[in-house]
Write a protein that holds these residues in place. Structure first.
Motif, PDB file in Angstrom:
ATOM      1  N   ARG A  14       4.242  -1.207   3.354  1.00 32.36           N
ATOM      2  CA  ARG A  14       3.718  -2.574   3.329  1.00 32.36           C
ATOM      3  C   ARG A  14       4.848  -3.557   3.518  1.00 32.36           C
ATOM      4  NH1 ARG A  14      -0.893  -4.127   0.521  1.00 32.36           N
ATOM      5  NH2 ARG A  14      -2.217  -2.380  -0.046  1.00 32.36           N
ATOM      6  N   PHE A  15       4.544  -4.649   4.199  1.00 35.51           N
ATOM      7  CA  PHE A  15       5.428  -5.811   4.190  1.00 35.51           C
ATOM      8  C   PHE A  15       4.632  -6.914   3.503  1.00 35.51           C
ATOM      9  CE2 PHE A  15       6.852  -3.639   8.177  1.00 35.51           C
ATOM     10  CZ  PHE A  15       8.141  -3.340   7.772  1.00 35.51           C
ATOM     11  N   GLY A  16       4.851  -7.139   2.219  1.00 33.41           N
ATOM     12  CA  GLY A  16       4.017  -8.079   1.478  1.00 33.41           C
ATOM     13  C   GLY A  16       2.578  -7.612   1.498  1.00 33.41           C
ATOM     14  N   ALA A  17       1.682  -8.474   1.965  1.00 33.36           N
ATOM     15  CA  ALA A  17       0.262  -8.114   1.991  1.00 33.36           C
ATOM     16  C   ALA A  17      -0.096  -7.262   3.213  1.00 33.36           C
ATOM     17  CB  ALA A  17      -0.588  -9.379   1.984  1.00 33.36           C
ATOM     18  N   LEU A  18       0.826  -7.220   4.180  1.00 31.50           N
ATOM     19  CA  LEU A  18       0.538  -6.508   5.433  1.00 31.50           C
ATOM     20  C   LEU A  18       0.798  -5.006   5.288  1.00 31.50           C
ATOM     21  CD1 LEU A  18       0.124  -7.125   8.655  1.00 31.50           C
ATOM     22  CD2 LEU A  18       2.520  -6.455   8.687  1.00 31.50           C
ATOM     23  N   VAL A  19      -0.225  -4.211   5.646  1.00 34.78           N
ATOM     24  CA  VAL A  19      -0.029  -2.762   5.620  1.00 34.78           C
ATOM     25  C   VAL A  19       0.373  -2.324   7.030  1.00 34.78           C
ATOM     26  CG1 VAL A  19      -1.057  -0.528   5.054  1.00 34.78           C
ATOM     27  CG2 VAL A  19      -1.797  -2.594   3.846  1.00 34.78           C
ATOM     28  N   ALA A  20       1.656  -2.062   7.237  1.00 36.04           N
ATOM     29  CA  ALA A  20       2.164  -1.740   8.584  1.00 36.04           C
ATOM     30  C   ALA A  20       1.993  -0.264   8.904  1.00 36.04           C
ATOM     31  CB  ALA A  20       3.635  -2.143   8.696  1.00 36.04           C
ATOM     32  N   THR A  21       2.046   0.568   7.875  1.00 33.86           N
ATOM     33  CA  THR A  21       1.776   2.003   8.034  1.00 33.86           C
ATOM     34  C   THR A  21       0.785   2.368   6.944  1.00 33.86           C
ATOM     35  OG1 THR A  21       4.095   2.292   8.663  1.00 33.86           O
ATOM     36  CG2 THR A  21       2.821   4.300   8.237  1.00 33.86           C
ATOM     37  N   GLY A  38      -0.309   2.073  21.247  1.00 35.86           N
ATOM     38  CA  GLY A  38      -1.052   1.117  20.443  1.00 35.86           C
ATOM     39  C   GLY A  38      -0.630  -0.288  20.803  1.00 35.86           C
ATOM     40  N   PRO A  39      -1.512  -1.268  20.548  1.00 33.73           N
ATOM     41  CA  PRO A  39      -1.197  -2.653  20.905  1.00 33.73           C
ATOM     42  C   PRO A  39       0.024  -3.173  20.147  1.00 33.73           C
ATOM     43  CG  PRO A  39      -3.365  -2.481  19.836  1.00 33.73           C
ATOM     44  CD  PRO A  39      -2.816  -1.112  19.907  1.00 33.73           C
ATOM     45  N   ASN A  40       0.586  -4.266  20.614  1.00 34.54           N
ATOM     46  CA  ASN A  40       1.704  -4.904  19.916  1.00 34.54           C
ATOM     47  C   ASN A  40       1.341  -5.172  18.470  1.00 34.54           C
ATOM     48  OD1 ASN A  40       3.680  -5.031  21.870  1.00 34.54           O
ATOM     49  ND2 ASN A  40       2.817  -6.880  22.775  1.00 34.54           N
ATOM     50  N   GLY A  41       2.279  -4.880  17.585  1.00 31.66           N
ATOM     51  CA  GLY A  41       2.056  -5.131  16.171  1.00 31.66           C
ATOM     52  C   GLY A  41       1.301  -4.020  15.463  1.00 31.66           C
ATOM     53  N   ALA A  42       1.005  -2.927  16.183  1.00 34.94           N
ATOM     54  CA  ALA A  42       0.225  -1.834  15.599  1.00 34.94           C
ATOM     55  C   ALA A  42       1.008  -1.073  14.529  1.00 34.94           C
ATOM     56  CB  ALA A  42      -0.224  -0.866  16.688  1.00 34.94           C
ATOM     57  N   GLY A  43       2.353  -1.119  14.644  1.00 34.41           N
ATOM     58  CA  GLY A  43       3.171  -0.404  13.649  1.00 34.41           C
ATOM     59  C   GLY A  43       3.973   0.751  14.222  1.00 34.41           C
ATOM     60  N   LYS A  44       4.126   0.791  15.551  1.00 32.87           N
ATOM     61  CA  LYS A  44       4.850   1.899  16.198  1.00 32.87           C
ATOM     62  C   LYS A  44       6.327   1.911  15.788  1.00 32.87           C
ATOM     63  CE  LYS A  44       3.713   0.348  20.316  1.00 32.87           C
ATOM     64  NZ  LYS A  44       2.895  -0.839  19.935  1.00 32.87           N
ATOM     65  N   SER A  45       6.970   0.743  15.936  1.00 31.30           N
ATOM     66  CA  SER A  45       8.397   0.686  15.593  1.00 31.30           C
ATOM     67  C   SER A  45       8.625   0.942  14.108  1.00 31.30           C
ATOM     68  CB  SER A  45       8.983  -0.674  15.964  1.00 31.30           C
ATOM     69  OG  SER A  45       8.854  -0.887  17.355  1.00 31.30           O
ATOM     70  N   THR A  46       7.740   0.389  13.286  1.00 27.66           N
ATOM     71  CA  THR A  46       7.862   0.597  11.836  1.00 27.66           C
ATOM     72  C   THR A  46       7.808   2.089  11.506  1.00 27.66           C
ATOM     73  OG1 THR A  46       6.838  -1.550  11.433  1.00 27.66           O
ATOM     74  CG2 THR A  46       6.810   0.006   9.606  1.00 27.66           C
ATOM     75  N   LEU A  47       6.913   2.804  12.182  1.00 27.44           N
ATOM     76  CA  LEU A  47       6.801   4.245  11.953  1.00 27.44           C
ATOM     77  C   LEU A  47       8.079   4.967  12.382  1.00 27.44           C
ATOM     78  CD1 LEU A  47       5.199   6.796  11.222  1.00 27.44           C
ATOM     79  CD2 LEU A  47       4.297   6.789  13.559  1.00 27.44           C
TER      80      LEU A  47
END
Ligand code: ADP
Ligand code: MG
Length: 249
Positions: A14-21, A38-47
């Protein structure tokens, strides 16, 4: 089915309230290319950053074969067999392909790599570099300065740098970026043969390349995998079509 090399299990970030993975699980099997789209902001880089060890997951597990690498440093992950491509910018342009690969193979900190620095092992370092260069098919460019190579050949050098560390698996984040059409086609052919040496988790925006290369495709949206399967399955998946509607990716 081929053996699982890399396994991500119930990973969350999570980044604050956002669940990135979002409680994400996926695996990579011997001999395959598994593409993550996946679309931009989907969480690919975070993964990818969590797998690589640059970002700490809130929960979940990452394994190579049966070894839990979740709490290891990036250097220790490399020793455990996790390969990641160096960026083009990290290559030393005036130096030969061989020198670059030699430097990369010594660049990983950690005790088990310390022996590389001993002078008597110079030959072993050269041999190791030459082997990696042969694997990427740049034998005829061994002594060529990187500055004289095409963009695509530089990508191959980066892969050789990663292979010199004898990875069990390779993470590739947008390898086609900045390549022209013919460069992309060559790189596509190259990756198709590389997967026989080392399985690849591929993040790529170039959908032609993804559908040509991937044995499996997983589609990430809002941190969750909404579909996973071969190209045909993904093309025909209603949820995937919906996720991509109106998205230029
Ligand atoms: P992708 O690579 O699929 O485009 P990212 O992994 O970069 O997606 O981002 C996933 C989501 O997490 C996005 O909403 C992004 O804004 C957010 N995000 C990524 N990194 C951070 C961060 N360090 N702090 C806060 N939010 C972040
Ligand atoms: Mg990204």
């Amino acid at each position: 089915m081929a053996e699982i090399v890399l396994e991500v299990e119930c990973l969350s970030k999570r980044f604050g309230a956002l669940v990135a993975t979002d409680n994400l699980s996926l695996n990579l099997r011997q001999g395959e290319i598994h593409a993550l789209i996946g679309p931009n902001g989907a969480g690919k880089s975070t993964l990818i950053e969590q797998i690589a060890g640059n970002l700490k997951p809130d929960s979940g597990c990452i394994r190579i074969h049966d070894q839990d690498i979740s709490d290891l440093s990036t250097a220790k992950r490399a020793q455990a067999g996790l390969g990641r491509c160096f960026q083009v910018s990290s290559l030393a342009m005036p130096l030969s392909v061989k020198r670059n690969v030699m430097i990369a193979s010594q660049g990983v900190a950690g005790s088990s790599f310390r022996f590389w620095r001993r002078v008597e092992n110079e030959n072993a370092i050269v041999e190791n570099a030459l082997y990696a260069i042969r694997q990427v098919g740049l034998d005829d460019k061994t002594d060529t300065p990187v500055a004289q190579l095409s963009h695509g050949e530089r990508r191959q050098v980066e892969v050789a740098c990663a292979l010199a560390l004898k990875p069990k698996t390779l993470l590739l984040d947008e390898p086609m970026a900045g390549m022209g059409t013919s460069g992309s086609q060559k790189l596509t052919q190259f990756l198709a043969s590389l997967k026989n040496h080392v399985p690849i988790l591929l993040i790529e925006h170039d959908m032609d390349a993804v559908f040509q290369l991937a044995d499996r495709i997983s589609v990430l949206v809002y941190g969750k995998i909404i579909a996973s399967g071969d190209g045909e399955t993904i093309r025909n998946d209603a949820a995937v079509r919906e996720a991509y509607l109106g998205d230029a990716d």
